[in-house]
Write a protein that holds these residues in place. Structure first.
Motif, PDB file in Angstrom:
ATOM      1  N   ILE A  20     -95.596  77.472  54.871  1.00 13.28           N
ATOM      2  CA  ILE A  20     -95.378  78.369  53.732  1.00 13.28           C
ATOM      3  C   ILE A  20     -94.260  79.388  53.984  1.00 13.28           C
ATOM      4  O   ILE A  20     -93.541  79.737  53.069  1.00 13.28           O
ATOM      5  CB  ILE A  20     -96.695  79.054  53.302  1.00 13.28           C
ATOM      6  CG1 ILE A  20     -96.563  79.663  51.892  1.00 13.28           C
ATOM      7  CG2 ILE A  20     -97.180  80.114  54.263  1.00 13.28           C
ATOM      8  CD1 ILE A  20     -97.323  78.972  50.872  1.00 13.28           C
ATOM      9  N   ARG A  21     -94.129  79.866  55.231  1.00 13.36           N
ATOM     10  CA  ARG A  21     -93.120  80.903  55.503  1.00 13.36           C
ATOM     11  C   ARG A  21     -92.446  80.648  56.840  1.00 13.36           C
ATOM     12  O   ARG A  21     -92.888  79.829  57.628  1.00 13.36           O
ATOM     13  CB  ARG A  21     -93.781  82.284  55.586  1.00 13.36           C
ATOM     14  CG  ARG A  21     -94.132  82.898  54.272  1.00 13.36           C
ATOM     15  CD  ARG A  21     -94.866  84.197  54.484  1.00 13.36           C
ATOM     16  NE  ARG A  21     -96.149  83.979  55.143  1.00 13.36           N
ATOM     17  CZ  ARG A  21     -97.252  83.650  54.525  1.00 13.36           C
ATOM     18  NH1 ARG A  21     -97.267  83.540  53.225  1.00 13.36           N
ATOM     19  NH2 ARG A  21     -98.361  83.434  55.194  1.00 13.36           N
ATOM     20  N   CYS A  45     -91.847  78.949  46.539  1.00 11.99           N
ATOM     21  CA  CYS A  45     -92.995  78.305  47.194  1.00 11.99           C
ATOM     22  C   CYS A  45     -92.793  76.814  47.467  1.00 11.99           C
ATOM     23  O   CYS A  45     -92.334  76.069  46.606  1.00 11.99           O
ATOM     24  CB  CYS A  45     -94.225  78.518  46.319  1.00 11.99           C
ATOM     25  SG  CYS A  45     -95.728  77.934  47.090  1.00 11.99           S
ATOM     26  N   PRO A  63    -103.217  87.048  43.326  1.00 10.24           N
ATOM     27  CA  PRO A  63    -101.843  87.358  43.721  1.00 10.24           C
ATOM     28  C   PRO A  63    -100.971  87.731  42.525  1.00 10.24           C
ATOM     29  O   PRO A  63    -101.026  87.080  41.483  1.00 10.24           O
ATOM     30  CB  PRO A  63    -101.352  86.048  44.348  1.00 10.24           C
ATOM     31  CG  PRO A  63    -102.587  85.374  44.827  1.00 10.24           C
ATOM     32  CD  PRO A  63    -103.633  85.719  43.788  1.00 10.24           C
ATOM     33  N   GLN A 107     -97.572  89.141  43.430  1.00  2.08           N
ATOM     34  CA  GLN A 107     -96.275  88.948  44.109  1.00  2.08           C
ATOM     35  C   GLN A 107     -95.284  90.082  43.876  1.00  2.08           C
ATOM     36  O   GLN A 107     -94.628  90.516  44.805  1.00  2.08           O
ATOM     37  CB  GLN A 107     -95.595  87.601  43.726  1.00  2.08           C
ATOM     38  CG  GLN A 107     -96.520  86.389  43.698  1.00  2.08           C
ATOM     39  CD  GLN A 107     -97.085  85.970  45.043  1.00  2.08           C
ATOM     40  OE1 GLN A 107     -96.765  86.551  46.057  1.00  2.08           O
ATOM     41  NE2 GLN A 107     -97.959  84.962  45.055  1.00  2.08           N
ATOM     42  N   ASP A 131    -101.532  89.181  46.780  1.00  2.81           N
ATOM     43  CA  ASP A 131    -100.413  88.837  47.659  1.00  2.81           C
ATOM     44  C   ASP A 131     -99.151  89.457  47.077  1.00  2.81           C
ATOM     45  O   ASP A 131     -98.978  89.467  45.841  1.00  2.81           O
ATOM     46  CB  ASP A 131    -100.172  87.315  47.686  1.00  2.81           C
ATOM     47  CG  ASP A 131    -101.252  86.552  48.426  1.00  2.81           C
ATOM     48  OD1 ASP A 131    -102.029  87.161  49.175  1.00  2.81           O
ATOM     49  OD2 ASP A 131    -101.314  85.315  48.245  1.00  2.81           O
ATOM     50  N   PHE A 132     -98.282  89.944  47.963  1.00  2.00           N
ATOM     51  CA  PHE A 132     -96.995  90.498  47.546  1.00  2.00           C
ATOM     52  C   PHE A 132     -95.880  89.896  48.381  1.00  2.00           C
ATOM     53  O   PHE A 132     -96.051  89.666  49.579  1.00  2.00           O
ATOM     54  CB  PHE A 132     -96.969  92.022  47.750  1.00  2.00           C
ATOM     55  CG  PHE A 132     -97.933  92.756  46.881  1.00  2.00           C
ATOM     56  CD1 PHE A 132     -97.586  93.133  45.598  1.00  2.00           C
ATOM     57  CD2 PHE A 132     -99.210  93.054  47.344  1.00  2.00           C
ATOM     58  CE1 PHE A 132     -98.489  93.804  44.779  1.00  2.00           C
ATOM     59  CE2 PHE A 132    -100.124  93.722  46.535  1.00  2.00           C
ATOM     60  CZ  PHE A 132     -99.758  94.095  45.256  1.00  2.00           C
ATOM     61  N   PHE A 164     -95.724  89.942  52.433  1.00  2.00           N
ATOM     62  CA  PHE A 164     -94.789  89.151  53.226  1.00  2.00           C
ATOM     63  C   PHE A 164     -93.361  89.491  52.859  1.00  2.00           C
ATOM     64  O   PHE A 164     -93.070  89.803  51.706  1.00  2.00           O
ATOM     65  CB  PHE A 164     -94.993  87.652  52.933  1.00  2.00           C
ATOM     66  CG  PHE A 164     -96.433  87.233  52.941  1.00  2.00           C
ATOM     67  CD1 PHE A 164     -97.099  86.977  54.124  1.00  2.00           C
ATOM     68  CD2 PHE A 164     -97.151  87.103  51.737  1.00  2.00           C
ATOM     69  CE1 PHE A 164     -98.425  86.596  54.136  1.00  2.00           C
ATOM     70  CE2 PHE A 164     -98.485  86.722  51.738  1.00  2.00           C
ATOM     71  CZ  PHE A 164     -99.117  86.468  52.945  1.00  2.00           C
ATOM     72  N   LYS A 165     -92.471  89.325  53.851  1.00  2.00           N
ATOM     73  CA  LYS A 165     -91.037  89.352  53.547  1.00  2.00           C
ATOM     74  C   LYS A 165     -90.684  87.993  52.965  1.00  2.00           C
ATOM     75  O   LYS A 165     -91.163  86.963  53.464  1.00  2.00           O
ATOM     76  CB  LYS A 165     -90.232  89.550  54.835  1.00  2.00           C
ATOM     77  CG  LYS A 165     -90.403  90.908  55.454  1.00  2.00           C
ATOM     78  CD  LYS A 165     -89.360  91.114  56.520  1.00  2.00           C
ATOM     79  CE  LYS A 165     -90.018  91.105  57.884  1.00  2.00           C
ATOM     80  NZ  LYS A 165     -89.107  91.408  58.973  1.00  2.00           N
ATOM     81  N   TYR A 166     -89.841  87.999  51.946  1.00  5.59           N
ATOM     82  CA  TYR A 166     -89.419  86.720  51.371  1.00  5.59           C
ATOM     83  C   TYR A 166     -88.762  85.868  52.460  1.00  5.59           C
ATOM     84  O   TYR A 166     -87.898  86.322  53.207  1.00  5.59           O
ATOM     85  CB  TYR A 166     -88.439  86.937  50.211  1.00  5.59           C
ATOM     86  CG  TYR A 166     -87.851  85.627  49.762  1.00  5.59           C
ATOM     87  CD1 TYR A 166     -88.664  84.653  49.179  1.00  5.59           C
ATOM     88  CD2 TYR A 166     -86.496  85.324  49.968  1.00  5.59           C
ATOM     89  CE1 TYR A 166     -88.146  83.430  48.809  1.00  5.59           C
ATOM     90  CE2 TYR A 166     -85.976  84.100  49.593  1.00  5.59           C
ATOM     91  CZ  TYR A 166     -86.808  83.156  49.017  1.00  5.59           C
ATOM     92  OH  TYR A 166     -86.309  81.930  48.667  1.00  5.59           O
ATOM     93  N   SER A 167     -89.179  84.613  52.512  1.00  6.30           N
ATOM     94  CA  SER A 167     -88.644  83.686  53.509  1.00  6.30           C
ATOM     95  C   SER A 167     -88.112  82.458  52.766  1.00  6.30           C
ATOM     96  O   SER A 167     -88.875  81.749  52.115  1.00  6.30           O
ATOM     97  CB  SER A 167     -89.792  83.360  54.469  1.00  6.30           C
ATOM     98  OG  SER A 167     -89.654  82.121  55.059  1.00  6.30           O
ATOM     99  N   ARG A 211     -87.285  79.005  51.650  1.00  6.38           N
ATOM    100  CA  ARG A 211     -87.803  77.702  52.057  1.00  6.38           C
ATOM    101  C   ARG A 211     -86.843  76.624  51.583  1.00  6.38           C
ATOM    102  O   ARG A 211     -86.542  76.548  50.372  1.00  6.38           O
ATOM    103  CB  ARG A 211     -89.201  77.426  51.466  1.00  6.38           C
ATOM    104  CG  ARG A 211     -90.194  78.538  51.586  1.00  6.38           C
ATOM    105  CD  ARG A 211     -90.356  79.077  52.995  1.00  6.38           C
ATOM    106  NE  ARG A 211     -90.954  78.129  53.899  1.00  6.38           N
ATOM    107  CZ  ARG A 211     -90.485  77.848  55.116  1.00  6.38           C
ATOM    108  NH1 ARG A 211     -89.372  78.435  55.534  1.00  6.38           N
ATOM    109  NH2 ARG A 211     -91.102  76.997  55.888  1.00  6.38           N
TER     110      ARG A 211
HETATM  111  N1  5AD Z   1     -91.794  83.732  51.441  1.00 10.02           N
HETATM  112  C1  5AD Z   1     -92.692  84.725  51.592  1.00 10.02           C
HETATM  113  N2  5AD Z   1     -93.960  84.620  51.174  1.00 10.02           N
HETATM  114  C2  5AD Z   1     -94.350  83.482  50.580  1.00 10.02           C
HETATM  115  N3  5AD Z   1     -95.527  83.104  50.062  1.00 10.02           N
HETATM  116  C3  5AD Z   1     -95.397  81.852  49.601  1.00 10.02           C
HETATM  117  N4  5AD Z   1     -94.146  81.408  49.795  1.00 10.02           N
HETATM  118  C4  5AD Z   1     -93.469  82.407  50.395  1.00 10.02           C
HETATM  119  C5  5AD Z   1     -92.136  82.561  50.846  1.00 10.02           C
HETATM  120  N5  5AD Z   1     -91.241  81.606  50.695  1.00 10.02           N
HETATM  121  C6  5AD Z   1     -96.698  83.979  50.004  1.00 10.02           C
HETATM  122  C7  5AD Z   1     -97.094  84.282  48.562  1.00 10.02           C
HETATM  123  C8  5AD Z   1     -98.331  83.445  48.393  1.00 10.02           C
HETATM  124  C9  5AD Z   1     -98.910  83.451  49.786  1.00 10.02           C
HETATM  125  C10 5AD Z   1     -99.895  82.379  50.059  1.00 10.02           C
HETATM  126  O1  5AD Z   1     -97.781  83.321  50.619  1.00 10.02           O
HETATM  127  O2  5AD Z   1     -97.393  85.640  48.467  1.00 10.02           O
HETATM  128  O3  5AD Z   1     -99.225  83.974  47.424  1.00 10.02           O
END
Ligand code: 5AD
Ligand code: SF4
Length: 466
Positions: free
Chosen positions: A53-54, A174, A275, A277, A315-316, A346-349, A351
């Motif tokens: 996921i990340r 995602c 969630p 986000q 979730d954020f 989470f920090k955006y990652s 994918r």
């Molecule tokens: N980067 C960061 N967080 C993510 N999530 C899902 N994909 C990413 C991503 N690319 C987080 C979302 C989701 C949780 C399971 O993981 O917040 O709700």
């Protein structure tokens, strides 16, 4: 069962779906002669159940595999063969590439093919490399073995049941729609049978899980699709099941009947993971979340109307491409407006293969880190305030295991907080009312309020030899 007993070590990363899958893999391997071990060095079979996921998920798997390779070589020096399998979402995404990069791997198996593990292991035993990352049309759940009563007891009184897998939402950050595939709901009959089996073995709490669980629309016994609310209502009828939960939900699938279930079903616990986000409409649109900030706030209002004591977690993601300081502040505002009892952030990652990774205006690492710590501080304040409000209240606690200190046992409140209580170990697996007398940083402390339930009293009497 044939041959001597073998030992399997499963290391799971990521979400609750993987925890559930790891158990079902172990159940499916039990009739093949495998018992679970918690020590990787004793294992004849090592399964890494991976998450994509990340972060640099694949890189982490390869470095973990380096360690497993050394275990395998050490065992080989003793004349013992260790089979190495990679399962989960990285297996699905990388496939054969994993074996090309790490030749110690014998089996690569995607989440839709776990029922074929025994067959894949037989191929590995013949020194073949076995890869299965298909999305088979047959229902894997119908082929996965049920856990034994002993396995259920060892896992405790709270159990997960996967009711749906995959996701059709395609949030732009995602990977789930790519790794786990299209949304697929299990039939009601199979889920009810699984829950009945768990209840008969002492399970008191069932959490229905799925990547987008409230999109559930499995076939009912009447041949028509049932909603999650209807499924929950049916499972609440099973004798012994006293608590229900479900996770993870998408705001857009929070239907009226599911909201009403929070009012009507006493077994449904007053805690919901929902969630959001982001609190910025601009970012929600860029994320393809399909709802606005106002939609989310209205949903929270309707849920709290149905169940005034409902506690919310979320979730954020911070630092999604294009997120400005104003967008981030809108998220902080939303947090203040809703009031959460906890959250994952989470920090955006980026994918690979997802639209977000291709977007302009990626946010630098420093800004992401700063925003993450500000957001986490806000959530921690809310969580501490929520816990503080629990002082002197009394809760039903489902006891799960021995606590940190002798004579202590630990269970979960309706809000999922760990609660430590001095109480007989015979209460493990039971629900009892507890008065909260102290708030710790990670758990609550309480004393038993009611006499122990009849079943536990009976076992105390027996233990005392009366
Ligand atoms: N980067 C960061 N967080 C993510 N999530 C899902 N994909 C990413 C991503 N690319 C987080 C979302 C989701 C949780 C399971 O993981 O917040 O709700
Ligand atoms: Fe991923 Fe959840 Fe969005 Fe589905 S709803 S794409 S699983 S974040």
């Amino acid at each position: 069962m044939n041959g001597p007993r073998k030992r399997v070590y499963v290391k799971s990363f990521g979400c609750q779906m993987n925890v559930y899958d790891a158990r079902r893999m172990a159940d499916t391997l039990a009739p093949e002669g495998y018992s679970e071990t918690a020590a990787a060095e004793d294992a004849d079979l090592v399964i890494l159940n991976t998450c994509h996921i990340r972060d640099k998920a694949a890189e982490k798997v390869y470095s973990e595999l380096g360690r497993v390779r050394r275990l395998k070589e050490a065992a080989a020096a003793d004349g013992r063969r260790v089979v190495v399998a990679v399962a989960g979402c990285v297996a699905q995404a990388e496939g054969e590439e994993i074996i090309r990069r790490q030749s110690a791997v014998d089996v690569v198996v995607g989440p839709q093919s776990y029922h074929r593990l025994p067959d894949l292991l037989r191929r590995a035993a013949r020194n073949e490399k076995a890869v299965d990352t298909e999305f088979p049309v047959d229902d894997k759940f119908a082929h996965l073995a049920a856990p034994s009563t002993a396995a259920i007891r060892a896992r405790g009184a709270s159990a997960f049941v996967t009711v749906q897998e995959g996701c059709d939402k395609f949030c732009t950050f995602c990977v789930v729609p790519y790794t786990r595939g299209a949304e697929l709901s299990r039939p009601v009959r199979a889920i009810v049978a699984e829950a009945e089996h768990l209840a008969a073995s002492g399970v008191r709490e069932v959490s229905l899980i799925g990547q987008n669980v409230n999109a559930y629309h499995g076939e009912g016994p009447d041949g028509r699709p049932w909603s999650l609310a209807r499924l929950l209502t049916r499972i609440a009828e099973i004798g012994g099941i006293e608590r229900l939960r479900y996770t993870t939900s998408h705001p857009c699938d929070m239907s009226d009947d599911l909201i009403a279930a929070h009012r009507e079903l006493t077994a449904l616990m007053p805690q919901l993971h929902l969630p959001v986000q982001s609190g910025s409409d601009r970012i929600l649109t860029a994320m393809n979340r399909r709802h606005s900030r106002a939609d989310y706030l209205d949903l929270v209002r309707r849920l709290r109307q149905a169940r005034p004591d409902l506690a919310l977690t979320s979730d954020f993601i911070v630092g999604f491409p294009g997120e400005t300081a104003a967008d981030f502040n809108a998220t902080l505002d939303l947090i203040e407006e809703v009031g959460f009892c906890g959250a994952f952030s989470f920090k955006y990652s980026p994918r690979p293969g997802t639209p977000g990774a291709e977007m302009d205006c990626q946010i630098d690492e420093d800004t992401k880190s700063q925003r993450l710590s500000r957001l986490q501080a806000a959530i921690e304040r809310q969580q501490a305030a929520f816990n503080a409000r629990c002082l002197h209240r009394s809760f039903d606690v489902l006891f799960e295991r021995p606590g940190r200190h002798p004579g202590q046992i630990v269970g979960r409140s309706p809000y999922l907080q760990p609660v430590q209580v001095m109480a007989p170990a015979s209460l493990i697996g039971e629900i009892a009312t507890v008065n909260i007398v102290e708030i710790g940083s990670n758990s609550l402390f309480g004393v038993l309020a009611s006499p122990a339930p009849a079943r536990a009293r009976e076992s105390d009497r027996l233990a005392a030899g009366a």
